[in-house]
Design an enzyme around this catalytic site. Structure first.
Site, PDB file in Angstrom:
ATOM      1  N   THR A 118      -5.168  13.948  27.215  1.00 53.23           N
ATOM      2  CA  THR A 118      -3.949  13.811  28.086  1.00 53.23           C
ATOM      3  C   THR A 118      -4.181  12.278  29.052  1.00 53.23           C
ATOM      4  O   THR A 118      -4.977  12.843  29.957  1.00 53.23           O
ATOM      5  CB  THR A 118      -4.854  15.098  28.789  1.00 53.23           C
ATOM      6  OG1 THR A 118      -4.970  15.155  28.605  1.00 53.23           O
ATOM      7  CG2 THR A 118      -4.196  15.995  27.632  1.00 53.23           C
ATOM      8  N   HIS A 138       9.644  -4.087   3.713  1.00 52.62           N
ATOM      9  CA  HIS A 138       9.324  -4.084   5.359  1.00 52.62           C
ATOM     10  C   HIS A 138       9.099  -2.572   5.576  1.00 52.62           C
ATOM     11  O   HIS A 138       8.865  -2.142   6.274  1.00 52.62           O
ATOM     12  CB  HIS A 138      10.262  -4.341   6.576  1.00 52.62           C
ATOM     13  CG  HIS A 138      10.458  -5.620   6.468  1.00 52.62           C
ATOM     14  ND1 HIS A 138      11.592  -6.591   7.532  1.00 52.62           N
ATOM     15  CD2 HIS A 138      10.744  -7.063   5.256  1.00 52.62           C
ATOM     16  CE1 HIS A 138      10.984  -7.463   7.464  1.00 52.62           C
ATOM     17  NE2 HIS A 138      11.170  -7.768   6.294  1.00 52.62           N
ATOM     18  N   ASP A 156       4.205 -14.874   3.379  1.00 51.01           N
ATOM     19  CA  ASP A 156       3.371 -14.254   4.418  1.00 51.01           C
ATOM     20  C   ASP A 156       4.624 -12.564   4.457  1.00 51.01           C
ATOM     21  O   ASP A 156       5.279 -12.677   3.608  1.00 51.01           O
ATOM     22  CB  ASP A 156       3.551 -14.482   5.883  1.00 51.01           C
ATOM     23  CG  ASP A 156       4.969 -14.438   6.818  1.00 51.01           C
ATOM     24  OD1 ASP A 156       5.623 -14.996   5.491  1.00 51.01           O
ATOM     25  OD2 ASP A 156       5.259 -14.109   7.503  1.00 51.01           O
ATOM     26  N   ASP A 187      15.468 -14.630  -0.905  1.00 50.56           N
ATOM     27  CA  ASP A 187      14.842 -14.075   0.096  1.00 50.56           C
ATOM     28  C   ASP A 187      15.360 -12.671   0.880  1.00 50.56           C
ATOM     29  O   ASP A 187      15.546 -12.703   1.306  1.00 50.56           O
ATOM     30  CB  ASP A 187      14.235 -14.703   1.164  1.00 50.56           C
ATOM     31  CG  ASP A 187      13.125 -14.417   1.803  1.00 50.56           C
ATOM     32  OD1 ASP A 187      12.237 -13.047   2.011  1.00 50.56           O
ATOM     33  OD2 ASP A 187      13.255 -14.347   2.967  1.00 50.56           O
ATOM     34  N   GLU A 222       6.920 -16.268   8.640  1.00 49.55           N
ATOM     35  CA  GLU A 222       8.582 -16.241   8.545  1.00 49.55           C
ATOM     36  C   GLU A 222       8.527 -14.551   8.713  1.00 49.55           C
ATOM     37  O   GLU A 222       9.284 -14.723   9.895  1.00 49.55           O
ATOM     38  CB  GLU A 222       9.150 -15.791   6.680  1.00 49.55           C
ATOM     39  CG  GLU A 222      10.375 -16.133   6.898  1.00 49.55           C
ATOM     40  CD  GLU A 222      10.943 -14.833   7.062  1.00 49.55           C
ATOM     41  OE1 GLU A 222      12.332 -14.540   7.089  1.00 49.55           O
ATOM     42  OE2 GLU A 222      10.581 -13.806   6.429  1.00 49.55           O
ATOM     43  N   GLU A 223       7.445 -13.738   8.851  1.00 53.06           N
ATOM     44  CA  GLU A 223       7.638 -12.790   9.382  1.00 53.06           C
ATOM     45  C   GLU A 223       7.638 -12.581  10.392  1.00 53.06           C
ATOM     46  O   GLU A 223       7.408 -11.467  11.261  1.00 53.06           O
ATOM     47  CB  GLU A 223       7.363 -11.671   8.688  1.00 53.06           C
ATOM     48  CG  GLU A 223       7.432 -11.717   6.813  1.00 53.06           C
ATOM     49  CD  GLU A 223       8.105 -10.648   6.828  1.00 53.06           C
ATOM     50  OE1 GLU A 223       9.260 -10.995   7.856  1.00 53.06           O
ATOM     51  OE2 GLU A 223       9.042 -10.717   6.304  1.00 53.06           O
TER      52      GLU A 223
HETATM   53  C1  LIG Z   1      15.695 -11.182   5.064  1.00 49.48           C
HETATM   54  C2  LIG Z   1      13.994 -11.806   5.092  1.00 49.48           C
HETATM   55  N1  LIG Z   1      13.669 -11.712   3.312  1.00 49.48           N
HETATM   56  C3  LIG Z   1      13.213 -10.920   6.256  1.00 49.48           C
HETATM   57  O1  LIG Z   1      13.212 -10.069   5.647  1.00 49.48           O
HETATM   58  N2  LIG Z   1      13.221 -12.079   7.193  1.00 49.48           N
HETATM   59  C4  LIG Z   1      13.201 -11.036   8.974  1.00 49.48           C
HETATM   60  C5  LIG Z   1      12.055 -11.768   9.297  1.00 49.48           C
HETATM   61  C6  LIG Z   1      11.676 -11.874  10.344  1.00 49.48           C
HETATM   62  C7  LIG Z   1      12.294 -12.331  11.733  1.00 49.48           C
HETATM   63  N3  LIG Z   1      11.217 -11.619  12.871  1.00 49.48           N
HETATM   64  C8  LIG Z   1      10.798 -10.765  12.051  1.00 49.48           C
HETATM   65  N4  LIG Z   1      10.869 -11.232  10.768  1.00 49.48           N
HETATM   66  C9  LIG Z   1      13.757 -10.003   9.093  1.00 49.48           C
HETATM   67  O2  LIG Z   1      14.804  -9.858   9.022  1.00 49.48           O
HETATM   68  O3  LIG Z   1      13.376  -9.133   9.914  1.00 49.48           O
HETATM   69 ZN   LIG Z   2      10.772  -9.800   5.496  1.00 48.96          ZN
HETATM   70 ZN   LIG Z   3      12.040 -12.014   3.392  1.00 50.82          ZN
END
Ligand SMILES: C[C@H](N)C(=O)N[C@@H](Cc1c[nH]cn1)C(=O)O
Ligand SMILES: [Zn+2]
Ligand SMILES: [Zn+2]
Length: 478
Positions: free
Chosen positions: A330, A445, A100, A195, A166-167
């Protein structure tokens, strides 16, 4: 075995590997947006198909339903489990990655369409997920392809675990890991996760620590509907005014968290730890170029790294329900939800963080004497992770870095979070290594996320060589 043939294959098949990344980036597998869930599932199907074509045994695991904030439920994307090789005489390496990605819109400021992989004149492969984490996941698949095409056996049994949440807090994965610890993952010897990122732009690293993350939704509601500020302004308690008052007391502009008690759990800095910050390949100008300006709070590299790795931070991410378009509407929004997160460090505990956050916010809100209604929830939380980096897993990875890059890796921690790292370490009781592929300026990100062609190609060599070095570790080294 010499890895020369493998290296030659990787060099000669760069375009094929980039095409594979192009197909992956084209699937907008954004886990945080309900409307994109079919794309996240499509991305899992893409991986299954690639892996099956290469002869891996693949299964997908249903990990249940996600409860959305509006009370509805949504099926979680499957976890892809795959195995390549099953020889009891070989070691078994478990690799993890996530398919993801973070949301991305061209209007956010991307120079190109985020879901079209574009290579620029400097060899940067631009596209959402290129470095986080599609490039590294495909790195493992490319290693399998190279060995299969060359008629070479992989030197280890490879188990893969690829998730699609994961995200968004890795929902469902911890339960699966616990369930499979003594079954699917029973024969795992070590774990490797690609990662995260190099510290800067030139030197590879091995990573042995991550911060945790606790994500909060602070909602304030009052009026029954959005209101005209000319008609009602000055006569009603406005949710947005309350939200700004409360949120402005979370963190100071110098980065200090204003929640009482939050620093009490932070492990003290020892002399031994202090020495780990000596001689790291990290320069202020690399930070400036990764950030895109010179807005650093601290003036020394050491302070910056310590505040990235071993002190907590609080970031304010956005406000749902607020007016944010161009123009001058507004409106008085009837309900707003402030989003912020705390990156946590050893020895902070998520339960204690949530308790302190709630207590502070409720006390700040009480000072406002507002008739609006406040609600604060922790939507996901993951603990910080720390490994002992003298394990043979790290020794093998360090040898692989030297073979591919002719340099000893830096030993780093990381400010981001991969909560599943600790889950694997605790549930399997095995060493976990983070072996990054991308550079510190990849913009994960952010807008214009990229993975340099050379990092992708050398990264494939690195992942493959690491497997060979694992196989070479002698019993007496373990
Ligand atoms: C380090 C990894 N690639 C990553 O981006 N992890 C995210 C995980 C996360 C947790 N909540 C939302 N995303 C991060 O560190 O933000
Ligand atoms: Zn990430
Ligand atoms: Zn990641």
């Amino acid at each position: 075995m010499s890895v020369a043939k493998f290296f030659d294959y990787v060099e000669a098949h760069q375009s094929d590997f980039i095409d594979r990344l192009r197909k992956a980036v084209e699937i907008p597998s954004v886990s945080s947006e309900a409307a994109r869930r079919p794309d996240v599932v499509r991305m899992s199907e893409f991986l299954v198909s690639e892996l099956e074509t290469l002869g891996a045994s693949v299964e997908t695991r249903d990990v249940g339903m996600q409860k959305m904030h509006d009370g509805t439920t949504l099926k979680l994307p499957p976890v892809v489990l795959a195995t390549y090789g099953n020889d009891p005489a070989k070691k078994t390496v478990l690799v993890y990655g996530h398919y993801d990605v973070q949301p991305a819109l061209k209007e956010d400021g991307w120079n190109t369409d985020p879901f079209t992989l574009v290579e620029d004149e400097e060899g940067r492969l631009l596209g959402r997920g290129s470095t986080d984490d599609k490039g590294p996941i495909l790195g493992w698949i490319n290693v399998i392809e190279a060995h299969k095409s060359l008629g070479l056996e992989l030197p280890v049994n490879l188990k893969m675990c690829f998730e699609g949440m994961e995200e968004s807090g890795s929902e469902g994965l911890d339960d699966l890991i616990l369930l499979e610890a003594k079954k699917y993952f029973a024969d795992v010897d070590v774990v490797c996760i690609s990662d995260n990122y190099w510290l800067g732009t030139t030197k590879p690293c091995l990573t042995y620590g991550l911060r945790g993350v606790s994500y909060f939704h602070l909602s304030i509601k009052g009026p029954g509907r959005d209101l005209h500020s000319g008609v009602f302004g000055g006569t009603v308690h406005e949710p947005m005014t309350d939200l700004f008052a409360v949120m402005s007391n979370l963190v100071a502009p110098n980065g200090k968290i204003l929640i009482p008690g939050i620093y009490d759990q932070v492990a003290p800095l020892t002399e031994e730890e202090e020495r780990t910050y000596d001689n790291l390949a990290f320069q202020m100008d690399e930070l400036h170029s990764a950030v895109g300006s010179k807005v650093n709070i601290f003036d020394s590299e050491r302070d910056i790294l310590q505040h990235r790795w071993r002190y907590p931070s609080l970031s304010i991410h956005g406000v749902e329900g607020a007016f944010y378009n161009a123009g001058d509407k507004t409106v008085v929004p009837a309900k707003v939800i402030g989003k912020f997160s705390i990156r946590s460090v050893p020895d902070m505990e998520p339960e204690k963080i949530t308790e302190l956050v709630k207590k502070h916010i409720e006390s700040e809100f009480a000072k406002l004497n507002s008739k609006n209604v406040l609600n604060i929830e922790c939507s996901h939380a993951g603990k910080p992770w720390f490994a002992t980096p003298n394990h043979w897993n790290y020794v093998a990875a360090a040898k692989a870095v030297e073979k591919v890059f002719n340099v000893k890796p830096d030993m780093t921690r990381e400010g981001g979070s991969i909560p599943v790292t600790l889950s694997f370490q605790d549930a399997l009781n095995k060493n976990v290594l983070l072996l990054p592929m991308g550079r510190g300026d990849d913009g994960a990100h952010s807008i214009n996320e990229k993975l340099d062609r050379s990092n992708y190609i050398q990264g494939i060599k690195l992942l493959g060589t690491y497997l060979h070095e694992i196989a070479e570790i002698k019993a007496e080294e373990q």
